[in-house]
Design a protein around this motif. Structure first.
Motif: not given
Length: 571
Positions: A126-154
């Motif tokens: 039931t997430n509402n990420f279309d209205t309240y997007p993740l921080i990565y989307e906002r960062i890419k909108q501000a600067d599409s060249t930002t290299n973003i990497r994520v590492f998780t065990t889940s």
């Protein structure tokens, strides 16, 4: 243009050697340039390099299952080494109702609470990420060249919280997360790294989330060592001195463990207890501690539960009529359970408290998480809203009837702070022959209370705001009170355990308990403690982190983003 015309006419005489058209051209050029500069959004500046600090970057480290008060209690040299240049707290807060980290993960990446992002525990359907997007989307909108990497065990984390990233890896364990981050930090172009650790939560769920458990303590020490390895890799970057890194280390959720002291606030919820560190070389040290939550109110108190009440049977009840003049009613209330739309009475003087407010008189009652004042007179009746009552602690309530320029008003206050004002001029005379009661008032359509009531004061005067504020969170009334001569009744209620509620005011109108089954409970609770919402705003919360990151990355936050978080300053 009118301003421009004035400037032109004023300079025309001074600059006679220049042609009129030359002067006008200069002024138009200057004005247009100023207007152009005003229209450039702040985020356009993100592509430029700050000469002093370098382009901003972020290392975002999240651990599940670390109670802030647990990690504060042990030696963690790498985490503690960040604190000299950090804004940090060991009592930051996760969502109080969440039992699994997913709700808080969503807040940590959207900047809004669950009421907006829609994630409940680990259910992202039931997430509402279309209205309240993740921080990565906002960062890419501000600067599409930002290299973003994520590492998780889940896998839940990876499947739901890694969109708009350049690399996302699901790895075997926390050690693999650390190793992946160390490797990623060797890439020159990396700009944002998220490292998600889960082992402290796994260990805590098995043995308990407290450092008195050796396995849990060891899990925290191991996490600190991983933080140290990542920080060393960061500092070994060839360009580190020219870069500007924000290091965020936080826990998404705490964990269940019995506490030795319970203050009945959100700070005694071990699952909501997290820690948060915002560290950067340019930050000064700022420690955000647990806020002041009030003074203790100790004594033996009658529990007004069900139809139990205390009534003025043998005294002069007319003293507590509100007629058409000024008055003040003050009392302390501690509710014992959530009240939802059943309107239980707490204190009043009317023959019945029923739907439609059929009878004349007045009553203070509860509704949802706040309180209300209701009255009906010879003209009409209605109710005036009070403020929010803290859970499981004492709140101070006040109702003031004041006459200004021939018109009568009611003003409400909670813990000395003004809530609401309404005109009651049309209500008429509020007198009634009914007796004064604490607790249950008979009637229909309204529920039964479950509260403690104490320190009841009724005055034949409208106490001004400064007097209400000064005495709201104090116990007792003496002759030094500036309105003592207007005191009509004062019932401490506390420590009256013999069936009588004594009036220490000038008339001695004692109230009688209506039954012998009252329970008298020894309490030592806080008085005038802030509400959960107010307390939460005084320490970092999960949804504050994205806001802090946006500020660091010089991304202009838009009002239509509807962020719940705030930016924390180092002073």
């Amino acid at each position: 243009m009118m301003e421009l015309k004035k400037i032109f006419l004023a300079t025309k005489k001074v600059l006679r050697p220049l042609s009129v058209w030359s002067v006008l051209a200069i002024l138009l050029t200057s004005s247009c340039q100023q207007e152009f500069e005003k229209t450039i959004p702040d985020k356009m500046h993100n592509d430029s390099v700050d000469v002093t600090y370098g382009k901003p970057k972020v290392l975002y480290i999240i651990a599940d299952g670390i109670r802030g008060q647990s990690i504060q209690a042990i030696e963690v040299p790498n985490i503690n080494g960040l604190l000299n240049h950090a804004i940090y707290s060991w009592v930051s807060l996760a969502d109080e109702q969440a039992t699994q980290p997913g709700t808080n993960w969503a807040s940590l990446f959207t900047g809004v609470a669950k009421e907006k992002h829609g994630v409940i525990d680990n259910d992202f359907s039931t997430n509402n990420f279309d209205t309240y997007p993740l921080i990565y989307e906002r960062i890419k909108q501000a600067d599409s060249t930002t290299n973003i990497r994520v590492f998780t065990t889940s896998s839940v984390f990876k499947d739901n919280l890694t969109t708009d990233t350049d690399e996302s890896q699901l790895v075997a364990d926390d050690d693999a997360v650390k190793s992946a981050v160390v490797t990623a930090l060797q890439a020159e172009n990396v700009g944002f790294i998220t490292a998600h650790f889960s082992n402290p939560d796994k260990v805590g769920s098995a043995v308990g989330y407290d450092v008195s458990k050796p396995a849990y303590r060891e899990a925290l020490v191991t996490f600190d060592a991983a933080v140290g390895d990542m920080l060393n890799a960061l500092k070994e970057r060839p360009t580190y001195q020219e870069e500007s890194w924000l290091i965020v280390v936080t826990s998404s959720i705490g964990g269940e463990y019995p506490l030795s002291e319970n203050d009945n606030t959100v700070f005694s919820n071990p699952v909501a207890n997290t820690f948060t560190i915002f560290s950067a070389s340019r930050y000064n040290r700022r420690f955000v501690s647990k806020p002041f939550i009030g003074n203790r109110f100790q004594g033996d108190f009658a529990r007004f539960q069900g139809q139990r009440h205390a009534v003025l049977e043998m005294g002069d009840n007319t003293v507590y009529n509100l007629d058409t003049g000024a008055f003040t009613i003050e009392l302390k209330v501690k509710k014992n359970k959530a009240i939802k739309n059943i309107y239980p009475s707490v204190l009043g003087k009317r023959p019945e408290w029923s739907s439609g407010w059929a009878s004349n008189g007045w009553v203070v009652f509860l509704e949802n998480d706040y309180w209300m004042f209701n009255a009906r007179g010879t003209g009409n009746g209605n109710q005036v809203k009070g403020g929010t009552l803290a859970d499981a602690s004492w709140s101070s309530v006040a109702v003031v009837g004041v006459v200004r320029d021939g018109e009568r008003f009611v003003r409400t206050y909670t813990n000395g702070a003004f809530n609401t004002e309404a005109s009651i001029q049309g209500w008429g005379n509020l007198d009634t022959n009914a007796p004064l009661k604490i607790g249950y008032i008979n009637g229909n359509g309204h529920g039964e209370p479950d509260v403690y009531v104490a320190d009841v004061r009724i005055w034949k005067a409208a106490l001004p705001d400064d007097v209400i504020a000064r005495y709201a969170c104090e116990i007792g009334v003496d002759e030094n009170h500036p309105y003592y001569d207007y005191l009509a009744g004062y019932w401490p209620v506390a420590n009256d355990t013999d069936g009588t509620v004594r009036d220490e005011g000038p008339f001695g109108n004692h109230l009688t308990m209506t039954s012998d089954d009252f329970s008298y409970d020894r309490l030592n609770e806080y008085l005038c403690a802030p509400t959960t919402a107010d307390l939460g705003s005084q320490v970092p919360r999960t949804f504050d982190v994205p806001t802090q990151i946006y500020t660091w990355l010089k991304i202009s936050r838009q009002e239509n983003w509807q962020l719940d978080g705030r930016t924390w300053l180092d002073q």
